[in-house]
Design a protein around this motif. Structure first.
Motif, short mmCIF file in Angstrom:
data_model
loop_
_atom_site.label_atom_id
_atom_site.label_comp_id
_atom_site.label_asym_id
_atom_site.label_seq_id
_atom_site.Cartn_x
_atom_site.Cartn_y
_atom_site.Cartn_z
N LEU A 1 32.90 42.01 9.86
CA LEU A 1 31.85 41.16 10.41
C LEU A 1 31.03 41.89 11.47
O LEU A 1 29.81 41.73 11.53
N VAL A 2 31.69 42.69 12.29
CA VAL A 2 30.96 43.47 13.30
C VAL A 2 29.95 44.39 12.62
O VAL A 2 28.80 44.52 13.05
N SER A 3 30.36 45.03 11.54
CA SER A 3 29.45 45.93 10.83
C SER A 3 28.28 45.16 10.21
O SER A 3 27.15 45.66 10.15
N LYS A 4 28.53 43.94 9.76
CA LYS A 4 27.48 43.13 9.14
C LYS A 4 26.51 42.57 10.19
O LYS A 4 25.35 42.29 9.88
N LEU A 5 26.96 42.43 11.42
CA LEU A 5 26.09 41.91 12.47
C LEU A 5 24.92 42.84 12.74
O LEU A 5 23.87 42.41 13.22
N GLN A 6 25.07 44.12 12.43
CA GLN A 6 23.99 45.08 12.69
C GLN A 6 22.79 44.85 11.78
O GLN A 6 21.68 45.25 12.11
N ARG A 7 23.01 44.20 10.64
CA ARG A 7 21.91 43.91 9.72
C ARG A 7 21.57 42.42 9.74
O ARG A 7 20.42 42.03 9.88
N LEU A 8 22.58 41.58 9.54
CA LEU A 8 22.51 40.13 9.61
C LEU A 8 21.42 39.52 8.73
O LEU A 8 20.58 38.75 9.19
N GLU A 9 21.46 39.89 7.46
CA GLU A 9 20.67 39.16 6.48
C GLU A 9 21.41 37.88 6.12
O GLU A 9 22.53 37.64 6.59
N GLU A 10 20.82 37.06 5.28
CA GLU A 10 21.44 35.78 4.93
C GLU A 10 22.82 35.98 4.31
O GLU A 10 23.76 35.22 4.59
N ALA B 1 28.51 56.09 7.76
CA ALA B 1 27.77 54.87 7.41
C ALA B 1 28.42 53.62 7.98
O ALA B 1 27.74 52.60 8.17
N PHE B 2 29.71 53.68 8.24
CA PHE B 2 30.42 52.51 8.74
C PHE B 2 30.51 52.55 10.25
O PHE B 2 31.05 53.49 10.83
N LYS B 3 29.97 51.52 10.90
CA LYS B 3 30.01 51.43 12.36
C LYS B 3 30.56 50.06 12.74
O LYS B 3 30.07 49.03 12.28
N SER B 4 31.59 50.08 13.56
CA SER B 4 32.21 48.82 13.97
C SER B 4 32.84 49.01 15.34
O SER B 4 32.32 49.78 16.16
N THR B 5 33.94 48.32 15.62
CA THR B 5 34.62 48.46 16.90
C THR B 5 35.23 49.85 17.05
O THR B 5 35.52 50.52 16.06
#
Length: 230
Positions: A121-130, A91-95
């Motif tokens: 932050l990289v993982s959150k960029l994939q969704r980027l809700e408010e 479930a976790f995708k990042s660098t």
């Protein structure tokens, strides 16, 4: 700002819940669990930056045990105001190298591995809700980093996230579009994702391949498949 085990804040709500979680787990054996999502931001940067859950995963072998343990202690969603979400390791995708930056701390006989805030932050960029944008605002606002150039280079280490998805994958955010939205939101300008992230990352990888095996292209060009009838 330094991110180390000594900088973790166990006094806040998420810190207390994780401490309770580790203390209640049977030991031995020592279990290794990776904490990602908003919890690392709470423990390293701002305790009041509260999410409704704590995301973590163990090994594939321990996932079922952790899920049962959370259920037995009534830490599931709907049973407590700060629930624990046991996730699949996938479930976790990042660098590609996030593990090398992660911060390890032993707690009550177990090993907690906290994902570095930049990799969160990289993982959150994939969704980027408010709420994900708020995480970026928090990290940059409190620490002054990553800067625009720092994060562009950091995203080069996550270039595979920009590749087309498999047909079987569920819908996730558009990384190209989300990156442009992030740049406009944080730094007030557009970004050429291919020029600043994708192309430099591929060039870096190509240079590494050449250094590792300067004859690789020649050997591949001369490669012949065995005769199927021979």
């Amino acid at each position: 700002m330094e991110f180390s085990a000594e900088n973790l804040d166990w006094i806040g709500k998420s810190g207390q819940r994780l401490d309770e979680f580790a203390r209640c787990l049977p030991s031995p054996p020592q279990l290794e669990m990776t904490v990602f999502g908003s919890a690392p931001l709470q423990l390293f940067i701002e305790p009041s930056f509260i999410s409704e859950d704590i995301d973590l995963f163990g090994s594939e072998a321990t996932t079922a045990f952790l899920e049962q343990f959370v259920a037995e202690n009534k830490w599931n969603k709907g049973e407590t105001d700060l629930y624990i979400q046991v996730c699949d390791p996938l479930a976790f995708k990042s660098t590609i190298d996030w593990r090398g930056r992660a911060i390890e701390v032993e707690r009550h006989g177990h090993l907690l591995v906290f994902v570095h805030p930049w990799d969160v932050l990289v993982s959150k960029l994939q969704r980027l809700e408010e709420k994900d944008l708020n995480a970026f605002r928090l990290v940059v606002g409190k620490t002054g980093h990553p800067t625009e150039d720092e994060f562009a280079r950091h995203l080069q280490l996550a270039v595979d996230l920009y590749r087309p998805k498999f047909d079987e994958e569920s819908a996730r955010g558009d990384m190209m579009m989300n990156t442009r939205i992030l740049w406009q939101t944080l730094w007030g300008r557009d970004i050429d994702v291919r020029a600043r992230i994708i192309r430099p990352a591929l060039e870096r990888a190509e240079r590494e391949y050449r250094v590792a095996d300067p004859m690789l292209k020649t050997r591949l060009a001369n490669l012949r498949l065995p005769n199927a009838t021979g």
